[in-house]
Motif scaffolding. Structure first.
Motif, mmCIF file in Angstrom:
data_model
loop_
_atom_site.group_PDB
_atom_site.id
_atom_site.type_symbol
_atom_site.label_atom_id
_atom_site.label_comp_id
_atom_site.label_asym_id
_atom_site.label_seq_id
_atom_site.Cartn_x
_atom_site.Cartn_y
_atom_site.Cartn_z
ATOM 1 N N ASP A 131 0.838 -1.204 0.000
ATOM 2 C CA ASP A 131 0.000 0.000 0.000
ATOM 3 C C ASP A 131 0.875 1.256 0.000
ATOM 4 O O ASP A 131 0.599 2.215 -0.717
ATOM 5 C CB ASP A 131 -0.933 0.023 1.216
ATOM 6 N N ASP A 135 1.126 4.185 -2.865
ATOM 7 C CA ASP A 135 1.031 5.624 -2.597
ATOM 8 C C ASP A 135 2.217 6.378 -3.193
ATOM 9 O O ASP A 135 2.085 7.528 -3.603
ATOM 10 C CB ASP A 135 0.957 5.898 -1.087
ATOM 11 N N GLU A 136 3.356 5.733 -3.247
ATOM 12 C CA GLU A 136 4.569 6.325 -3.809
ATOM 13 C C GLU A 136 4.608 6.215 -5.340
ATOM 14 O O GLU A 136 5.584 6.618 -5.959
ATOM 15 C CB GLU A 136 5.810 5.642 -3.221
#
Length: 182
Positions: A131, A135-136
């Motif tokens: 996750d 997000d990165e």
């Protein structure tokens, strides 16, 4: 698209982790506790016969599944009736199963190599780790297909999937590994 069982994680060009530069990972297990998958586009230089002495006559390539569990051999296949115990990850594609039965079927010539893929090790993420990487923007996610899973042209797999996705993804196919070299 979100990661899930039966999806590909396609490394973004800016990913500089040497374990995953320009890789395509097939996710076989993804839930709140973590994820497991296999790098689809890196051969090890070993064959099945190199790693399993009783199958020494089989020169099927073995792929780098990932940096975890390098002492473990895994396989994907399209033989649900013949090889019991596998987990269906994608319609008609199974992870693992009874290796002794697989070995017997190979010895009897009843298995086609184009419906099998072997991996040394695996790619794994702990709880929340994937996750965070999502997000990165580390990974591009798309549904996996058997045509790409069992592709014999593993060196072009990363580019082929991005080209298949089309649109902006076609623009990043030729991005340099090191943007300073652009």
């Amino acid at each position: 698209m979100e990661p899930g069982n039966g999806t590909f994680l396609i490394a973004n060009p800016h990913l500089n982790d040497p374990n995953f530069v320009r890789t395509v990972v097939f996710l076989c297990e993804h839930d709140a506790t973590g994820s497991v998958g296999f790098v689809m586009n890196r051969k090890t230089g070993h064959t099945l016969g190199d790693l399993v002495p009783e199958l020494k006559e089989f020169d099927f390539p073995v792929y780098e599944g990932g940096p975890v569990g390098l002492d473990s051999l895994h396989f994907l296949h399209q033989y649900p009736l013949e090889i019991p115990g596998g987990k269906e990850v994608l319609r008609g594609v199974y992870w693992g199963g009874d290796f002794e039965i697989l070995a017997a079927l190979l010895s009897e010539g009843r298995i086609a190599p184009e419906k099998l893929r072997f991996f040394l090790g695996y790619s794994g993420w702990g709880e929340g780790q994937l996750d965070f990487e999502m997000d990165e923007k580390t990974w591009i996610v798309t549904r996996a297909t058997p045509e790409f899973l069992f592709s014999e042209d593993e060196k072009a797999l990363w580019k082929n999937i991005l080209n298949h996705l089309g649109g902006d993804y076609k623009l990043i196919v030729n991005a340099p590994i090191d943007p300073r070299m652009n």
